[in-house]
Motif scaffolding. Structure first.
Motif, PDB file in Angstrom:
ATOM      1  N   LEU A 112       0.824  -1.216   0.000  1.00 25.82           N
ATOM      2  CA  LEU A 112       0.000   0.000   0.000  1.00 25.82           C
ATOM      3  C   LEU A 112       0.856   1.263   0.000  1.00 25.82           C
ATOM      4  O   LEU A 112       0.474   2.286  -0.571  1.00 25.82           O
ATOM      5  CB  LEU A 112      -0.920  -0.002   1.220  1.00 25.82           C
ATOM      6  N   GLY A 113       2.031   1.191   0.622  1.00 25.59           N
ATOM      7  CA  GLY A 113       2.905   2.358   0.680  1.00 25.59           C
ATOM      8  C   GLY A 113       3.929   2.405  -0.434  1.00 25.59           C
ATOM      9  O   GLY A 113       4.880   3.194  -0.364  1.00 25.59           O
ATOM     10  N   SER A 114       3.735   1.598  -1.482  1.00 31.52           N
ATOM     11  CA  SER A 114       4.702   1.563  -2.580  1.00 31.52           C
ATOM     12  C   SER A 114       4.627   2.837  -3.411  1.00 31.52           C
ATOM     13  O   SER A 114       3.568   3.466  -3.551  1.00 31.52           O
ATOM     14  CB  SER A 114       4.440   0.351  -3.475  1.00 31.52           C
ATOM     15  N   LEU A 115       5.751   3.192  -4.001  1.00 27.28           N
ATOM     16  CA  LEU A 115       5.806   4.374  -4.871  1.00 27.28           C
ATOM     17  C   LEU A 115       4.983   4.172  -6.139  1.00 27.28           C
ATOM     18  O   LEU A 115       4.504   5.149  -6.730  1.00 27.28           O
ATOM     19  CB  LEU A 115       7.262   4.678  -5.239  1.00 27.28           C
TER      20      LEU A 115
ATOM     21  N   LYS B  51       2.178   7.805   6.550  1.00 31.43           N
ATOM     22  CA  LYS B  51       1.861   8.422   7.842  1.00 31.43           C
ATOM     23  C   LYS B  51       0.650   7.740   8.466  1.00 31.43           C
ATOM     24  O   LYS B  51       0.622   7.453   9.674  1.00 31.43           O
ATOM     25  CB  LYS B  51       1.578   9.916   7.632  1.00 31.43           C
ATOM     26  N   ILE B  52      -0.349   7.480   7.646  1.00 26.64           N
ATOM     27  CA  ILE B  52      -1.563   6.845   8.153  1.00 26.64           C
ATOM     28  C   ILE B  52      -1.279   5.415   8.628  1.00 26.64           C
ATOM     29  O   ILE B  52      -1.745   4.979   9.682  1.00 26.64           O
ATOM     30  CB  ILE B  52      -2.658   6.833   7.055  1.00 26.64           C
TER      31      ILE B  52
ATOM     32  N   VAL C 237       3.268  15.946 -11.051  1.00 22.29           N
ATOM     33  CA  VAL C 237       3.243  14.500 -10.791  1.00 22.29           C
ATOM     34  C   VAL C 237       4.229  14.135  -9.688  1.00 22.29           C
ATOM     35  O   VAL C 237       3.923  13.343  -8.788  1.00 22.29           O
ATOM     36  CB  VAL C 237       3.552  13.715 -12.085  1.00 22.29           C
ATOM     37  N   LEU C 238       5.413  14.729  -9.750  1.00 18.68           N
ATOM     38  CA  LEU C 238       6.437  14.446  -8.736  1.00 18.68           C
ATOM     39  C   LEU C 238       5.971  14.874  -7.344  1.00 18.68           C
ATOM     40  O   LEU C 238       6.092  14.104  -6.372  1.00 18.68           O
ATOM     41  CB  LEU C 238       7.739  15.166  -9.111  1.00 18.68           C
ATOM     42  N   CYS C 239       5.430  16.071  -7.239  1.00 18.77           N
ATOM     43  CA  CYS C 239       4.966  16.559  -5.932  1.00 18.77           C
ATOM     44  C   CYS C 239       3.803  15.734  -5.405  1.00 18.77           C
ATOM     45  O   CYS C 239       3.754  15.387  -4.216  1.00 18.77           O
ATOM     46  CB  CYS C 239       4.553  18.030  -6.052  1.00 18.77           C
ATOM     47  N   LEU C 240       2.851  15.410  -6.287  1.00 19.74           N
ATOM     48  CA  LEU C 240       1.713  14.599  -5.871  1.00 19.74           C
ATOM     49  C   LEU C 240       2.154  13.213  -5.418  1.00 19.74           C
ATOM     50  O   LEU C 240       1.626  12.666  -4.446  1.00 19.74           O
ATOM     51  CB  LEU C 240       0.704  14.485  -7.018  1.00 19.74           C
ATOM     52  N   THR C 241       3.136  12.637  -6.126  1.00 21.45           N
ATOM     53  CA  THR C 241       3.633  11.308  -5.754  1.00 21.45           C
ATOM     54  C   THR C 241       4.210  11.319  -4.350  1.00 21.45           C
ATOM     55  O   THR C 241       3.901  10.447  -3.526  1.00 21.45           O
ATOM     56  CB  THR C 241       4.702  10.840  -6.754  1.00 21.45           C
ATOM     57  N   LEU C 242       5.052  12.311  -4.071  1.00 24.82           N
ATOM     58  CA  LEU C 242       5.667  12.399  -2.741  1.00 24.82           C
ATOM     59  C   LEU C 242       4.634  12.664  -1.653  1.00 24.82           C
ATOM     60  O   LEU C 242       4.690  12.078  -0.564  1.00 24.82           O
ATOM     61  CB  LEU C 242       6.736  13.494  -2.744  1.00 24.82           C
ATOM     62  N   LEU C 243       3.661  13.524  -1.958  1.00 27.58           N
ATOM     63  CA  LEU C 243       2.630  13.850  -0.968  1.00 27.58           C
ATOM     64  C   LEU C 243       1.742  12.646  -0.665  1.00 27.58           C
ATOM     65  O   LEU C 243       1.475  12.330   0.509  1.00 27.58           O
ATOM     66  CB  LEU C 243       1.780  15.024  -1.462  1.00 27.58           C
ATOM     67  N   ILE C 244       1.292  11.960  -1.727  1.00 21.77           N
ATOM     68  CA  ILE C 244       0.423  10.796  -1.529  1.00 21.77           C
ATOM     69  C   ILE C 244       1.160   9.693  -0.798  1.00 21.77           C
ATOM     70  O   ILE C 244       0.624   9.063   0.123  1.00 21.77           O
ATOM     71  CB  ILE C 244      -0.109  10.295  -2.891  1.00 21.77           C
ATOM     72  N   ASN C 245       2.423   9.462  -1.189  1.00 22.39           N
ATOM     73  CA  ASN C 245       3.203   8.404  -0.553  1.00 22.39           C
ATOM     74  C   ASN C 245       3.458   8.715   0.914  1.00 22.39           C
ATOM     75  O   ASN C 245       3.355   7.830   1.781  1.00 22.39           O
ATOM     76  CB  ASN C 245       4.527   8.228  -1.301  1.00 22.39           C
ATOM     77  N   LYS C 246       3.776   9.980   1.188  1.00 19.50           N
ATOM     78  CA  LYS C 246       4.010  10.394   2.579  1.00 19.50           C
ATOM     79  C   LYS C 246       2.734  10.276   3.396  1.00 19.50           C
ATOM     80  O   LYS C 246       2.750   9.835   4.565  1.00 19.50           O
ATOM     81  CB  LYS C 246       4.508  11.847   2.597  1.00 19.50           C
ATOM     82  N   PHE C 247       1.615  10.626   2.795  1.00 17.94           N
ATOM     83  CA  PHE C 247       0.325  10.550   3.482  1.00 17.94           C
ATOM     84  C   PHE C 247      -0.045   9.103   3.824  1.00 17.94           C
ATOM     85  O   PHE C 247      -0.474   8.803   4.951  1.00 17.94           O
ATOM     86  CB  PHE C 247      -0.755  11.176   2.594  1.00 17.94           C
ATOM     87  N   ILE C 248       0.143   8.210   2.865  1.00 17.47           N
ATOM     88  CA  ILE C 248      -0.176   6.792   3.100  1.00 17.47           C
ATOM     89  C   ILE C 248       0.709   6.214   4.199  1.00 17.47           C
ATOM     90  O   ILE C 248       0.235   5.507   5.101  1.00 17.47           O
ATOM     91  CB  ILE C 248      -0.024   5.984   1.787  1.00 17.47           C
TER      92      ILE C 248
END
Length: 612
Positions: free
Chosen positions: A311-314, A364-365, A351-362
């Motif tokens: 689930l936390g994969s890039l 974190k949760i 795309v790069l910023c969204l990828t890092l944000l989504i990955n960091k969010f997942i």
């Protein structure tokens, strides 16, 4: 009053005058002309012969690697404990789960033993199906139990023959991919021959049989073949749906059988992203491939009891980011060169910023840190700072995760593979740059299409994908030796496609002002045949000598040790190499600095090699 008049042909009139009209091509009795019938029969005959050759080469490869394995170990004559010891490194651990399922009183009890395993790690009960990719062992053990073959085939032979059989699938998939790219099965034949003659650098299945990549790479090759077919133009809706289903099944099986699946598919997603941004692939098909990757990985996540690392994969974060960014930027492929370049830069950054944000969010949760050692390893490997992480330093000390040795290229050059590959790569890269520039220009579409016609023929969507795929996986192989098998097998496909491609020879001949269709056809068939004759002449005697060389497994000290462990009530011999894993767990707490960690890694590596 409505009347019917003859259509105006316009610019196509001259071409129509050169060709017989439709009426003259049909006989008065309504039968199809003999020329058309002859061409259809020739195509059927060519496909039949090509299919037979593909099946034959696949089976021969399977028999070849099985024979090498038997000749190297005398596998049929040694004891069961010796057979299990012959499975090197973690291979013995994987095989032990297959053996455990076979020996269980029932399938349900065997599955329960894997879900609540207290033998693999000391003083801990873990879920093997969640932690490791061993569903193939589970499936194979169930298949062995339900099939009426127990009296004729031992479990270990059923296991290794399945892996050797997958090599046949692997070679056939490479053959078909090259055939689809070039349009002739001669290209597939050359790709298969290069795969076999470069066996040292294309596979290691004969001496590391249960390794995860030996299960996964055949399915990855099938997926690439299906994607190659999907990217062809003018597919019927039914054909497209069936191909998408084939891509999904192959992607799912690849993801299920190898722990590095998400990283390989991330590279594949990057290839699709680059080509989509440069308008070299159909956007709709690329979108479906993104969705298939996410769906396959999520299905594996469910089967692995919602493994948080998946689930936390890039890959999931990246694919989701691309789909979201594309929704936000709807006019990405409109405008002039500078306008599109500006949009493209913004799109990549988004795309790069969204990828890092989504990955960091997942992460974190889920409070996820299980894959942090991989990023620490990459950071240390490429010189962006040292790390004290034990797992990362263990990877750094392992030779398989080092740079690709230079002698690899000398071996690949002996079969002419590397020379042809570099030649084709250069031509295709130049064509790709020209096509990408003209796609981004977007000015005066009529003139643009006239100028671009020659380049689009030499770089169709499937060829463009193959080009970027081989470049990205080549970079991966150069940086990490263990991943070279992903590159070298596709190198065989790409080089053979280039030698047998009409578009490549057409481009070369036009550059030297010698192009005629007859010359292109002659070169398309003559050069590959000459290459095949050279390979046969140079390497056939060596292959025969290799098959006639007989050795046997001999390690009495380890056999005695395993028998002693069994006599003392230890775990089954098939899991004898787990003590290396346990030793690593014990040393983890004592690791305090990088020098100590590297030294421990080297010691463990030596222990593993001595056991193998």
């Amino acid at each position: 009053m409505t009347t019917i008049r003859q259509r105006r042909v316009g610019k196509g009139t001259e071409a129509a005058e050169d060709q017989p009209s439709e009426e003259t091509n049909v006989k008065p009795d309504g039968k199809i002309p003999s020329d058309h019938t002859g061409g259809k029969l020739w195509n059927i005959l060519s496909v039949t012969v090509g299919g037979i050759v593909a099946m034959s080469l696949g089976l021969l490869t399977s028999v070849y690697v099985a024979t090498l394995h038997e000749n190297d170990l005398w596998f049929s004559n040694i004891k069961e404990v010796e057979r299990e010891i012959s499975f090197r490194t973690e291979c013995g651990l994987y095989y032990s789960y297959y053996k455990q399922m076979i020996q269980a009183a029932s399938i349900q009890q065997g599955l329960h033993g894997l879900v609540y395993d207290n033998k693999t790690e000391s003083v801990r009960t873990i879920n093997i199906l969640e932690r490791m990719n061993v569903y193939q062992e589970v499936f194979l053990s169930i298949l062995y139990r339900i099939l009426p073959i127990q009296q004729y085939l031992e479990p270990v032979y059923f296991y290794i023959y399945t892996l050797f059989g997958l090599q046949a699938v692997y070679v056939i998939a490479l053959y078909v991919t090259s055939w689809l790219l070039s349009g002739t099965w001669l290209s597939g034949l050359l790709a298969a021959c290069w795969y076999i003659t470069n066996r040292v650098d294309t596979t290691r299945v004969e001496f590391t049989i249960p390794l995860r990549e030996n299960w996964a790479l055949p399915f990855f090759a099938v997926q690439i073949a299906a994607i190659t077919y999907l990217l062809r133009t003018h597919l019927q809706p039914v054909q497209e749906r069936l191909t998408l289903m084939a891509v999904f099944i192959a992607t799912f099986l690849f993801s299920l059988t190898w722990q590095f699946n998400q990283f390989m598919m991330l590279i594949q997603a990057l290839a699709l992203f680059i080509l989509d941004c440069l308008d070299m692939l159909p956007t709709a098909k690329v979108t479906w491939l993104y969705i298939i990757q996410i769906s396959g990985l999520l299905l594996v996540c469910v089967l692995q009891f919602f493994n948080s690392m998946i689930l936390g994969s890039l890959l999931i974060s990246f694919n989701a980011s691309v789909l979201v960014a594309r929704t936000i930027q709807k006019n990405l492929k409109k405008g002039g060169l500078l306008n599109r370049l500006g949009k493209l830069i913004l799109h990549v950054l988004l795309v790069l910023c969204l990828t890092l944000l989504i990955n960091k969010f997942i992460k974190k949760i889920l409070n996820l840190e299980s894959d942090e050692h991989i990023f620490k390893f990459l950071k240390a490997k490429f010189g962006f700072g040292a790390t004290r992480d034990f797992d990362a330093n263990l990877y750094l000390c392992e030779e398989a995760f080092g740079l690709l040795p230079l002698n690899t290229f000398s071996r690949l050059s002996d079969t002419l593979l590397f020379y042809v590959y570099v030649f084709v790569l250069f031509l295709m890269a130049v064509a790709a740059v020209i096509v990408a520039f003209r796609n981004l220009s977007g000015s005066n579409q009529v003139k643009l299409m006239e100028k671009m016609e020659e380049c689009t023929i030499t770089l169709k969507p499937d060829a463009a994908y193959s080009l970027v795929h081989t470049v990205l996986f080549g970079c991966l192989a150069l940086s990490t030796m263990r991943m070279k098998y992903l590159w070298t097998s596709h190198m065989c496909v790409f080089a053979s496609f280039g030698l047998c491609s009409t578009e490549v020879w057409k481009l070369i001949l036009k550059c030297v002002h010698l192009y005629t269709s007859q010359r292109a056809q002659v070169l398309k068939y003559s050069i590959p045949i000459i290459t095949l004759l050279y390979i046969s002449y140079k390497f056939w005697p060596g292959i025969m000598d290799e098959l006639s060389e007989l050795r046997e497994f001999y390690d009495p000290d380890t056999v005695e040790l395993m028998n002693w462990i069994k006599a003392q009530g230890g775990v089954c011999t098939g899991r004898c190499k787990q003590f290396v894993v346990l030793h690593v767990e014990g040393l983890r707490k004592e690791a305090r600095n990088n020098m100590l960690i590297c030294e421990m890694g080297k010691n463990i590596s030596r222990m593993s090699k001595s056991i193998a």
